[in-house]
Write an enzyme that holds these catalytic residues in place. Structure first.
Site, short mmCIF file in Angstrom:
data_model
loop_
_atom_site.label_atom_id
_atom_site.label_comp_id
_atom_site.label_asym_id
_atom_site.label_seq_id
_atom_site.Cartn_x
_atom_site.Cartn_y
_atom_site.Cartn_z
N HIS A 12 0.83 -1.21 0.00
CA HIS A 12 0.00 0.00 0.00
C HIS A 12 0.86 1.26 0.00
O HIS A 12 2.04 1.24 0.39
CB HIS A 12 -0.92 0.02 1.22
CG HIS A 12 -0.16 -0.02 2.53
ND1 HIS A 12 0.41 1.11 3.09
CD2 HIS A 12 0.13 -1.05 3.36
CE1 HIS A 12 1.02 0.79 4.20
NE2 HIS A 12 0.87 -0.52 4.40
N GLU A 92 -2.49 -7.04 7.39
CA GLU A 92 -1.25 -6.73 8.09
C GLU A 92 -1.08 -7.65 9.30
O GLU A 92 -2.05 -8.22 9.81
CB GLU A 92 -1.29 -5.26 8.53
CG GLU A 92 -0.12 -4.79 9.37
CD GLU A 92 1.19 -4.77 8.63
OE1 GLU A 92 1.74 -5.88 8.40
OE2 GLU A 92 1.68 -3.68 8.29
#
Length: 218
Positions: A12, A92
């Site tokens: 990201h 994550e």
């Protein structure tokens, strides 16, 4: 089984947490947004991806976090050519609820000393836990290759540690090899390319922050 010609992994763009780690004290990790610079990074990566994919179809898997969805949206891919699936196993590494800045910094220092693969965040996950769920995702990914309309490209929008562990699992790297690798930068890509021999190779290596530690074998 029609395997894709390329599997593109993307981290990201820069998030609020990358820019200011105090934000973890008041915003859940999964709810962090991209910064203005992160949006710009994602847009620039999107330009390269659109050129790379051309008019070919793309199967997209995206972490359920806000910043990964925002990164994917900023890519500007043609909606007629992409099939998007949110994939929670690509999230994550979990840290566990809100975190105090000094605690985050201390735990990261502990992780650097202990090892990114084995160190477990308090109330959260170890790198080994993430490795296990990435392995489970790979089983689903391979089943997707068997679908009759499987696209020739796969795009995975995820996080830095998850990218490294994906490659560790795919290429059967050792823990020592994984531990030596640094995260890619925000909005950076790594691409697995299918060769004529039927094997995938990485378009470029991950940077190393140290040499792999070797253990003597008795």
């Amino acid at each position: 089984m029609a395997r894709p010609r390329r599997i593109v992994l993307v981290r990201h763009g820069e998030s609020e947490g990358n820019a200011d780690d105090s934000v973890y004290e008041r915003v859940p990790d999964h709810a962090l947004s991209l910064t203005e610079h992160g949006e710009f990074q994602a847009e620039q990566t999107g330009k390269r991806l659109r050129t790379e994919f051309g008019r070919e179809r793309v199967s997209v898997y995206v972490s359920p976090y806000r910043r990964t969805h925002q990164t994917l949206r900023a890519f500007g891919l043609d909606s007629d050519l992409v099939r998007v699936r949110e994939e929670p196993r690509l999230r994550e590494q979990d840290w566990g609820n809100w975190q105090k800045r000094e605690d985050v910094r201390q735990q990261k220092a502990y992780r650097d000393a202990y090892g990114h693969f084995f160190y477990r965040f308090a109330q959260g996950e170890s790198g080994a836990d993430v490795y296990d769920r990435v392995g489970a995702f790979l089983e689903s990914l391979h089943r997707g290759f068997e679908e009759p309309d499987s696209p020739p490209n796969v795009l995975i929008v995820t996080h830095g540690l998850t990218m490294r562990l994906f490659c560790m699992r795919w290429f059967h790297w050792s823990v020592a090899e994984f531990e030596a690798l640094a995260n890619p930068g925000n909005a950076e890509t790594r691409t697995l390319l299918l060769g004529e021999n039927g094997r995938y190779s990485l378009d470029r290596p991950f940077a190393k922050w140290r040499e792999p530690q070797r253990y003597d074998v008795a």
